[in-house]
Design a protein around this motif. Sequence first.
Motif, PDB file in Angstrom:
ATOM      1  N   ARG A  10       0.809  -1.223   0.000  1.00  0.00           N
ATOM      2  CA  ARG A  10       0.000   0.000   0.000  1.00  0.00           C
ATOM      3  C   ARG A  10       0.843   1.276   0.000  1.00  0.00           C
ATOM      4  O   ARG A  10       0.315   2.372  -0.087  1.00  0.00           O
ATOM      5  CB  ARG A  10      -0.958  -0.016   1.195  1.00  0.00           C
ATOM      6  CG  ARG A  10      -2.043  -1.037   0.970  1.00  0.00           C
ATOM      7  CD  ARG A  10      -3.157  -1.127   1.960  1.00  0.00           C
ATOM      8  NE  ARG A  10      -4.176  -2.017   1.392  1.00  0.00           N
ATOM      9  CZ  ARG A  10      -4.047  -3.352   1.293  1.00  0.00           C
ATOM     10  NH1 ARG A  10      -2.959  -3.939   1.717  1.00  0.00           N
ATOM     11  NH2 ARG A  10      -5.004  -4.080   0.740  1.00  0.00           N
ATOM     12  N   THR A  11       2.148   1.132   0.115  1.00  0.00           N
ATOM     13  CA  THR A  11       3.032   2.302   0.044  1.00  0.00           C
ATOM     14  C   THR A  11       4.240   1.970  -0.834  1.00  0.00           C
ATOM     15  O   THR A  11       4.605   0.785  -0.974  1.00  0.00           O
ATOM     16  CB  THR A  11       3.553   2.707   1.448  1.00  0.00           C
ATOM     17  OG1 THR A  11       4.344   1.621   1.957  1.00  0.00           O
ATOM     18  CG2 THR A  11       2.417   3.011   2.417  1.00  0.00           C
ATOM     19  N   THR A  12       4.863   3.015  -1.355  1.00  0.00           N
ATOM     20  CA  THR A  12       6.066   2.786  -2.180  1.00  0.00           C
ATOM     21  C   THR A  12       7.200   2.237  -1.302  1.00  0.00           C
ATOM     22  O   THR A  12       8.005   1.421  -1.766  1.00  0.00           O
ATOM     23  CB  THR A  12       6.536   4.092  -2.853  1.00  0.00           C
ATOM     24  OG1 THR A  12       6.454   5.146  -1.924  1.00  0.00           O
ATOM     25  CG2 THR A  12       5.729   4.442  -4.056  1.00  0.00           C
ATOM     26  N   GLU A  13       7.226   2.665  -0.037  1.00  0.00           N
ATOM     27  CA  GLU A  13       8.284   2.178   0.870  1.00  0.00           C
ATOM     28  C   GLU A  13       8.199   0.653   1.017  1.00  0.00           C
ATOM     29  O   GLU A  13       9.213  -0.045   0.978  1.00  0.00           O
ATOM     30  CB  GLU A  13       8.165   2.837   2.263  1.00  0.00           C
ATOM     31  CG  GLU A  13       8.531   4.309   2.313  1.00  0.00           C
ATOM     32  CD  GLU A  13       7.459   5.210   1.697  1.00  0.00           C
ATOM     33  OE1 GLU A  13       6.301   4.756   1.562  1.00  0.00           O
ATOM     34  OE2 GLU A  13       7.785   6.356   1.338  1.00  0.00           O
ATOM     35  N   ILE A  57      -1.418   1.169  -4.109  1.00  0.00           N
ATOM     36  CA  ILE A  57      -0.740   2.392  -3.627  1.00  0.00           C
ATOM     37  C   ILE A  57      -1.569   3.584  -4.105  1.00  0.00           C
ATOM     38  O   ILE A  57      -1.691   3.828  -5.311  1.00  0.00           O
ATOM     39  CB  ILE A  57       0.716   2.477  -4.155  1.00  0.00           C
ATOM     40  CG1 ILE A  57       1.508   1.248  -3.704  1.00  0.00           C
ATOM     41  CG2 ILE A  57       1.388   3.753  -3.649  1.00  0.00           C
ATOM     42  CD1 ILE A  57       2.937   1.191  -4.228  1.00  0.00           C
TER      43      ILE A  57
END
Length: 228
Positions: A10-13, A57
Amino acid sequence: MRPFEHFTVRTTEEAIELLGRFDGKARLIAGGTALIPALKADIFPNYPKALINIKEIGDLQFIRAGKEGLRIGTLTKLEEIAESQSVKKDYPILQKAALSVGTPQVRRMGTVGGNICQEPRCWYYWYPHQIGGRIVCYLKGGRHCYALTGENQYHSIFGCYREANRPVACVEACPASTDVPSILEKLKGKDLQEAARILLDVNPIPAVTGRVCPHFCESECSRNGFDE
Ligand SMILES: Cc1cc2nc3c(=O)[nH]c(=O)nc-3n(C[C@H](O)[C@H](O)[C@H](O)COP(=O)(O)OP(=O)(O)OC[C@H]3O[C@@H](n4cnc5c(N)ncnc54)[C@H](O)[C@@H]3O)c2cc1C
Ligand code: SF4
């Protein structure tokens, strides 16, 4: 298809962390319109161990027109680009390009990031493994580009960036690392002086070594099999 692990981030990280964890053996997946057919045809010598689904994302799907130009998020669908009024008005070529891709179904699922990062649309590269074995061309680590003298219409012009830093086969084979392609280029342009300079840079006695060297460069030449 062969088995692989599947992650949804759900995040680029999170995506970056997973890519690092799999150390080159995982692939991102967005719309899947290019990657899934490639996996089905089993074209990769190194089949991915994991797919990382980035579709969830949230902040990567946008088209923003501003003073500095147009910004398009990587998860933006090709259909959204084709239908965007601001793209149509100020960037009609981009709108036409998006509209020209595949079919309405592909444009509805396919993202602009996936479009840019897809594998080259080369017949040899995409040859299915099930039909007589995949073709390991230059881009897959082999020695030859079969498109050089074969079918080469509609090829991606960005496809070979990954190979840009790969050592040239003949230079690698030469014990003195002679830059053979540059020398031939200079000879072709009738610049004998510069050709000699490149040669003498790495080999001060070419007249002697030329007589005893078994010509490793010739046996590794990437044009072997194409020319006489
Ligand atoms: C029938 C058909 C017709 C097609 N016609 C055309 C055509 O005319 N022109 C054309 O250009 N293409 C065409 N395609 C190819 C392709 O499906 C589309 O271009 C589409 O945009 C790919 O996007 P995707 O999100 O589905 O990519 P995916 O299949 O999800 O991914 C493709 C590749 O890009 C990587 N990737 C995806 N997103 C990112 C990201 N954000 N960052 C880094 N890497 C990423 C993936 O790891 C994968 O290697 C066609 C495909 C099909 C099935
Ligand atoms: S190296 Fe040649 S055969 Fe391989 S993908 Fe590129 S153009 Fe096609």
